[in-house]
Design a protein around this motif. Structure first.
Motif, PDB file in Angstrom:
ATOM      1  N   LEU A   1      41.300  41.898  14.575  1.00 26.14           N
ATOM      2  CA  LEU A   1      41.824  40.539  14.531  1.00 26.14           C
ATOM      3  C   LEU A   1      43.257  40.548  15.056  1.00 26.14           C
ATOM      4  CD1 LEU A   1      41.186  37.624  13.649  1.00 26.14           C
ATOM      5  CD2 LEU A   1      42.259  38.176  11.470  1.00 26.14           C
ATOM      6  N   ASP A   2      43.505  39.725  16.075  1.00 26.82           N
ATOM      7  CA  ASP A   2      44.856  39.600  16.613  1.00 26.82           C
ATOM      8  C   ASP A   2      45.690  38.807  15.628  1.00 26.82           C
ATOM      9  OD1 ASP A   2      43.933  40.884  18.886  1.00 26.82           O
ATOM     10  OD2 ASP A   2      43.645  39.038  20.005  1.00 26.82           O
ATOM     11  N   GLY A   3      46.981  38.803  15.831  1.00 26.01           N
ATOM     12  CA  GLY A   3      47.852  38.031  14.961  1.00 26.01           C
ATOM     13  C   GLY A   3      47.539  36.548  15.036  1.00 26.01           C
ATOM     14  N   LEU A   4      47.781  35.834  13.948  1.00 26.82           N
ATOM     15  CA  LEU A   4      47.589  34.388  13.903  1.00 26.82           C
ATOM     16  C   LEU A   4      48.944  33.719  13.709  1.00 26.82           C
ATOM     17  CD1 LEU A   4      44.507  34.249  11.511  1.00 26.82           C
ATOM     18  CD2 LEU A   4      44.509  33.760  13.960  1.00 26.82           C
ATOM     19  N   GLN A   5      49.201  32.698  14.493  1.00 27.95           N
ATOM     20  CA  GLN A   5      50.466  31.980  14.373  1.00 27.95           C
ATOM     21  C   GLN A   5      50.468  31.201  13.061  1.00 27.95           C
ATOM     22  OE1 GLN A   5      52.760  32.708  16.684  1.00 27.95           O
ATOM     23  NE2 GLN A   5      51.147  33.981  17.528  1.00 27.95           N
ATOM     24  N   GLY A   6      51.531  31.308  12.336  1.00 28.56           N
ATOM     25  CA  GLY A   6      51.658  30.616  11.053  1.00 28.56           C
ATOM     26  C   GLY A   6      53.035  30.909  10.496  1.00 28.56           C
ATOM     27  N   ASP A   7      53.171  30.817   9.195  1.00 31.38           N
ATOM     28  CA  ASP A   7      54.450  31.123   8.574  1.00 31.38           C
ATOM     29  C   ASP A   7      54.590  32.634   8.456  1.00 31.38           C
ATOM     30  OD1 ASP A   7      55.079  28.459   8.293  1.00 31.38           O
ATOM     31  OD2 ASP A   7      54.079  28.309   6.346  1.00 31.38           O
TER      32      ASP A   7
ATOM     33  N   ASP B   1      55.211  36.716  10.136  1.00 35.10           N
ATOM     34  CA  ASP B   1      54.715  37.651  11.140  1.00 35.10           C
ATOM     35  C   ASP B   1      53.222  37.412  11.392  1.00 35.10           C
ATOM     36  OD1 ASP B   1      54.760  40.225  12.663  1.00 35.10           O
ATOM     37  OD2 ASP B   1      53.392  40.812  11.054  1.00 35.10           O
ATOM     38  N   PRO B   2      52.805  37.256  12.668  1.00 31.81           N
ATOM     39  CA  PRO B   2      51.397  36.970  12.968  1.00 31.81           C
ATOM     40  C   PRO B   2      50.410  37.996  12.395  1.00 31.81           C
ATOM     41  CG  PRO B   2      52.730  36.555  14.901  1.00 31.81           C
ATOM     42  CD  PRO B   2      53.626  37.198  13.873  1.00 31.81           C
ATOM     43  N   ASP B   3      50.773  39.282  12.377  1.00 34.34           N
ATOM     44  CA  ASP B   3      49.884  40.290  11.795  1.00 34.34           C
ATOM     45  C   ASP B   3      49.736  40.076  10.294  1.00 34.34           C
ATOM     46  OD1 ASP B   3      49.349  41.530  14.180  1.00 34.34           O
ATOM     47  OD2 ASP B   3      50.656  43.255  13.829  1.00 34.34           O
ATOM     48  N   ARG B   4      50.832  39.730   9.635  1.00 37.57           N
ATOM     49  CA  ARG B   4      50.761  39.523   8.180  1.00 37.57           C
ATOM     50  C   ARG B   4      49.947  38.287   7.824  1.00 37.57           C
ATOM     51  NH1 ARG B   4      55.850  42.221   5.445  1.00 37.57           N
ATOM     52  NH2 ARG B   4      56.317  43.620   7.134  1.00 37.57           N
ATOM     53  N   VAL B   5      50.023  37.257   8.666  1.00 34.79           N
ATOM     54  CA  VAL B   5      49.217  36.059   8.426  1.00 34.79           C
ATOM     55  C   VAL B   5      47.738  36.439   8.487  1.00 34.79           C
ATOM     56  CG1 VAL B   5      48.570  33.785   9.309  1.00 34.79           C
ATOM     57  CG2 VAL B   5      50.984  34.458   9.261  1.00 34.79           C
ATOM     58  N   ALA B   6      47.341  37.161   9.542  1.00 34.77           N
ATOM     59  CA  ALA B   6      45.942  37.571   9.698  1.00 34.77           C
ATOM     60  C   ALA B   6      45.524  38.507   8.561  1.00 34.77           C
ATOM     61  CB  ALA B   6      45.746  38.259  11.047  1.00 34.77           C
ATOM     62  N   ASP B   7      46.351  39.494   8.263  1.00 41.13           N
ATOM     63  CA  ASP B   7      46.016  40.452   7.202  1.00 41.13           C
ATOM     64  C   ASP B   7      45.919  39.779   5.843  1.00 41.13           C
ATOM     65  OD1 ASP B   7      46.052  42.386   9.158  1.00 41.13           O
ATOM     66  OD2 ASP B   7      47.972  43.259   8.541  1.00 41.13           O
ATOM     67  N   GLY B   8      46.767  38.763   5.615  1.00 40.90           N
ATOM     68  CA  GLY B   8      46.726  38.045   4.344  1.00 40.90           C
ATOM     69  C   GLY B   8      45.380  37.377   4.107  1.00 40.90           C
ATOM     70  N   PHE B   9      44.823  36.771   5.140  1.00 43.61           N
ATOM     71  CA  PHE B   9      43.492  36.166   5.014  1.00 43.61           C
ATOM     72  C   PHE B   9      42.467  37.228   4.638  1.00 43.61           C
ATOM     73  CE2 PHE B   9      45.156  32.702   7.734  1.00 43.61           C
ATOM     74  CZ  PHE B   9      44.782  31.638   6.936  1.00 43.61           C
ATOM     75  N   LEU B  10      42.542  38.360   5.280  1.00 46.05           N
ATOM     76  CA  LEU B  10      41.534  39.393   5.059  1.00 46.05           C
ATOM     77  C   LEU B  10      41.701  40.088   3.710  1.00 46.05           C
ATOM     78  CD1 LEU B  10      41.369  40.766   8.655  1.00 46.05           C
ATOM     79  CD2 LEU B  10      39.727  39.299   7.490  1.00 46.05           C
TER      80      LEU B  10
ATOM     81  N   LEU C   1      47.289  40.812  20.641  1.00 50.25           N
ATOM     82  CA  LEU C   1      47.244  42.075  19.921  1.00 50.25           C
ATOM     83  C   LEU C   1      48.688  42.563  19.843  1.00 50.25           C
ATOM     84  CD1 LEU C   1      45.434  44.283  18.689  1.00 50.25           C
ATOM     85  CD2 LEU C   1      45.454  45.373  20.939  1.00 50.25           C
ATOM     86  N   SER C   2      49.192  42.757  18.641  1.00 47.95           N
ATOM     87  CA  SER C   2      50.609  43.092  18.482  1.00 47.95           C
ATOM     88  C   SER C   2      50.901  44.527  18.905  1.00 47.95           C
ATOM     89  CB  SER C   2      51.018  42.911  17.020  1.00 47.95           C
ATOM     90  OG  SER C   2      50.407  43.911  16.223  1.00 47.95           O
TER      91      SER C   2
ATOM     92  N   PRO D   1      52.520  46.894  17.185  1.00 53.59           N
ATOM     93  CA  PRO D   1      52.139  47.911  16.188  1.00 53.59           C
ATOM     94  C   PRO D   1      50.630  48.177  16.145  1.00 53.59           C
ATOM     95  CG  PRO D   1      53.687  46.363  15.221  1.00 53.59           C
ATOM     96  CD  PRO D   1      53.293  45.806  16.567  1.00 53.59           C
ATOM     97  N   ARG D   2      49.818  47.117  16.270  1.00 52.98           N
ATOM     98  CA  ARG D   2      48.364  47.328  16.259  1.00 52.98           C
ATOM     99  C   ARG D   2      47.922  48.101  17.502  1.00 52.98           C
ATOM    100  NH1 ARG D   2      46.341  44.137  11.929  1.00 52.98           N
ATOM    101  NH2 ARG D   2      47.022  41.993  11.906  1.00 52.98           N
ATOM    102  N   LEU D   3      48.461  47.743  18.667  1.00 51.87           N
ATOM    103  CA  LEU D   3      48.092  48.456  19.894  1.00 51.87           C
ATOM    104  C   LEU D   3      48.499  49.921  19.808  1.00 51.87           C
ATOM    105  CD1 LEU D   3      46.964  48.546  22.762  1.00 51.87           C
ATOM    106  CD2 LEU D   3      49.225  47.832  23.588  1.00 51.87           C
ATOM    107  N   ILE D   4      49.698  50.191  19.367  1.00 50.83           N
ATOM    108  CA  ILE D   4      50.161  51.575  19.255  1.00 50.83           C
ATOM    109  C   ILE D   4      49.264  52.353  18.303  1.00 50.83           C
ATOM    110  CG2 ILE D   4      52.032  53.038  18.357  1.00 50.83           C
ATOM    111  CD1 ILE D   4      53.988  50.922  19.523  1.00 50.83           C
ATOM    112  N   ARG D   5      48.918  51.762  17.162  1.00 48.00           N
ATOM    113  CA  ARG D   5      48.056  52.449  16.204  1.00 48.00           C
ATOM    114  C   ARG D   5      46.686  52.754  16.812  1.00 48.00           C
ATOM    115  NH1 ARG D   5      48.078  56.286  13.026  1.00 48.00           N
ATOM    116  NH2 ARG D   5      46.478  56.236  11.445  1.00 48.00           N
ATOM    117  N   LEU D   6      46.107  51.771  17.496  1.00 51.37           N
ATOM    118  CA  LEU D   6      44.813  51.993  18.151  1.00 51.37           C
ATOM    119  C   LEU D   6      44.915  53.115  19.183  1.00 51.37           C
ATOM    120  CD1 LEU D   6      43.725  48.291  18.572  1.00 51.37           C
ATOM    121  CD2 LEU D   6      42.412  50.033  17.333  1.00 51.37           C
TER     122      LEU D   6
END
Length: 187
Positions: A25-31, A33-42, A69-70, A72-77
């Motif tokens: 899941l790529d980052g989601l625009q919201g309140d 960091d986009p990665d934290r928004v996506a991770d929060g849902f999950l 794809l942020s 940090p996520r790209l680097i980790r992959l």
């Protein structure tokens, strides 16, 4: 296939020869960091669908919420996928994907080390390639512009890969899965 309407399933995005698939899941625009928004849902609902994200965010369409794809996520992959951080990769920037922010001439293939690819993506504005693949052919990564996810196709299963990645926003996917839904499945 040429038209967005024809691209419905993971199978439509990833080339043949990669039977094992991951969805990131790529980052989601919201309140925040986009990665934290996506991770929060999950973290709240591992089985949450893209439609669920939309409802919770009070939106009708995913497009304004999608990020890339942020870094940090790209680097980790790139660190964890077969070949390790020193392996050589190809990266391709699709001309129709925010072409004005791409550091390379549009519709051009980049070949180099994984760290080089991350640096090219960072200049002048973060924009990862729309397609990245291992020179040896063991995996391919595709970010489809109308999907909130990046898909990774692998030539074989790698037990424990998701745990090794350590990213909440990664799950196994089937080639028959719809590209616009996050299913959070396990394999």
């Amino acid at each position: 296939r040429g038209y967005t309407e024809a691209i419905m399933r993971v199978d439509d995005v990833l080339p043949a020869g990669f039977p094992v698939c991951l969805r990131v899941l790529d980052g989601l625009q919201g309140d925040g960091d986009p990665d934290r928004v996506a991770d929060g849902f999950l973290r709240r609902d591992r089985e949450a669908s893209t439609r669920g994200f939309l409802q919770e965010m009070g939106a009708e369409r995913i497009e304004p919420l999608m990020g890339d794809l942020s870094r940090p996520r790209l680097i980790r992959l790139l660190d964890v996928l077969p070949g390790g951080p020193t392996a050589e990769v190809f990266g391709h920037y699709w001309a129709g994907c925010a072409a004005s922010t791409v550091a390379l001439p549009v519709d051009r293939v980049f070949r180099g080390g994984r760290a080089d690819l991350v640096e090219v993506a960072a200049e002048p504005v973060w924009r990862p390639p729309s397609t990245i693949w291992d020179v040896r052919g063991s995996w391919v990564m595709v970010s489809y512009t109308d999907s909130p996810s990046t898909y990774v196709g692998l030539t074989r299963a790698y037990p424990g890969l998701i745990e090794q990645l350590g990213l909440p926003a990664v799950c196994w996917a089937e080639r028959a899965d719809r590209i616009d839904d996050w299913t959070g499945g396990s394999r």
